[in-house]
Design an enzyme around this catalytic site. Sequence first.
Site, PDB file in Angstrom:
ATOM      1  N   ARG A  21      28.041 -14.838 -17.724  1.00 38.20           N
ATOM      2  CA  ARG A  21      28.893 -14.238 -16.885  1.00 38.20           C
ATOM      3  C   ARG A  21      29.240 -15.291 -15.655  1.00 38.20           C
ATOM      4  NH1 ARG A  21      29.603  -7.960 -16.436  1.00 38.20           N
ATOM      5  NH2 ARG A  21      28.720  -7.563 -18.553  1.00 38.20           N
ATOM      6  N   THR A  67      20.447 -22.046 -19.743  1.00 35.36           N
ATOM      7  CA  THR A  67      20.215 -20.373 -20.110  1.00 35.36           C
ATOM      8  C   THR A  67      19.670 -20.737 -21.516  1.00 35.36           C
ATOM      9  OG1 THR A  67      21.097 -18.280 -20.204  1.00 35.36           O
ATOM     10  CG2 THR A  67      22.695 -19.961 -20.825  1.00 35.36           C
ATOM     11  N   LYS A  71      15.926 -22.737 -21.333  1.00 34.53           N
ATOM     12  CA  LYS A  71      15.192 -22.792 -20.000  1.00 34.53           C
ATOM     13  C   LYS A  71      13.916 -23.320 -19.761  1.00 34.53           C
ATOM     14  CE  LYS A  71      16.884 -18.733 -17.526  1.00 34.53           C
ATOM     15  NZ  LYS A  71      16.841 -17.478 -17.067  1.00 34.53           N
ATOM     16  N   ASP A 108      15.352 -17.447 -10.381  1.00 34.65           N
ATOM     17  CA  ASP A 108      15.389 -16.212 -10.719  1.00 34.65           C
ATOM     18  C   ASP A 108      14.356 -15.017  -9.892  1.00 34.65           C
ATOM     19  OD1 ASP A 108      17.212 -16.084 -12.948  1.00 34.65           O
ATOM     20  OD2 ASP A 108      15.488 -16.552 -14.366  1.00 34.65           O
ATOM     21  N   GLY A 134       6.959  -5.495 -19.488  1.00 35.38           N
ATOM     22  CA  GLY A 134       7.466  -6.918 -19.991  1.00 35.38           C
ATOM     23  C   GLY A 134       6.694  -7.826 -19.760  1.00 35.38           C
ATOM     24  N   GLY A 137      10.016 -14.477 -20.128  1.00 34.84           N
ATOM     25  CA  GLY A 137      10.513 -15.408 -19.402  1.00 34.84           C
ATOM     26  C   GLY A 137      10.735 -14.805 -17.988  1.00 34.84           C
ATOM     27  N   TYR A 225      21.599  -5.456 -17.119  1.00 37.64           N
ATOM     28  CA  TYR A 225      22.658  -5.132 -16.278  1.00 37.64           C
ATOM     29  C   TYR A 225      23.848  -4.873 -17.130  1.00 37.64           C
ATOM     30  CZ  TYR A 225      23.391  -9.911 -16.968  1.00 37.64           C
ATOM     31  OH  TYR A 225      23.738 -11.133 -17.432  1.00 37.64           O
TER      32      TYR A 225
END
Length: 279
Positions: A21, A67, A71, A108, A134, A137, A225
Amino acid sequence: MSEHSRIPLVAVLGTPVAHSRSPALHGYWLKRYGIKGHYIPVDVAQADLETVLRTMPKMGFVGANVTIPHKEAILNIADVITDRAALIGAANTLIFRKDGKIQADNTDGAGFIANLRQNAAGWVPSSGPAAVFGAGGAARAVIAALIEVGVPEIRLANRTRARADALRSDFGAKVHVYEWVQAEAMIDGATTVVNTTSLGMTGKPDLVLPLSTLSPAAVVTDLVYTPLKTQFLIEAEERGATVVDGLGMLLHQAAPGFERWFGQRPEVDEATRAAVLSA
Ligand code: NAP
């Protein structure tokens, strides 16, 4: 062409990268602020990453986002690594410096915190433990950021226990590793609850947790999301908690890069959300 007349270019590098996005987001900001610049997706194989990166500044690129799956690998290529990127073990934002060096940063965690501050007005990080589900990363960035803003204790569970144990040894005594089946005890008394797993994403099973001990005073957030409101957030909201979706983190993590590359601090607001959601 001289340095001065160049239109700044920025790319998101990944493979696959078509789903990203980021081009819609940065494209929206460029238009909104009337900035002459371009932000494009570039599909780069791991083996070509360094060659591509070393060529980009010569083409007029001033930076990049990285991405999946680059990364972590980027840290072996970058010339300068910020402390937070080193601590997290991954970078998402690159600056191609005037001295020719590639600087790698990770925004992030800052994006995660900015999202909570913007959308959970009464959130006080130091008010109690955080329960984090979790240990991939994204969890590394979240845990580093939670510790930085003063969360006193991080309760961490992961399907693969060894990954949670590795985070405990990297981030220290504030991290307490729980078994997944102890979720109820983890959530009991927690004032921040975070899903950093990919569960709940469209096409994946939901994250199902026993929420009987969830305090209505807790702030619950999901990094996923798509969908915007996951089943996990729906259930937490039904219990009276304040819930924050993951889109704001995506928007906020992008802002520092945009500012560095294009010289304008972008606003993260409803119009920005709408622009990305409609893209
Ligand atoms: P990752 O490194 O691949 O980690 C995935 C995590 O999900 C691991 O903890 C993994 O557990 C867990 N998991 C996957 N499938 C599971 C299952 N069936 N049951 C239990 N646990 C499972 O990925 P990541 O980079 O951390 O990203 C995690 C999520 O955060 C993704 O959905 C990503 O899109 C999202 N994210 C959002 C933002 C944002 O800006 N909102 C930023 C970064 C990431 P194991 O260790 O046991 O495999």
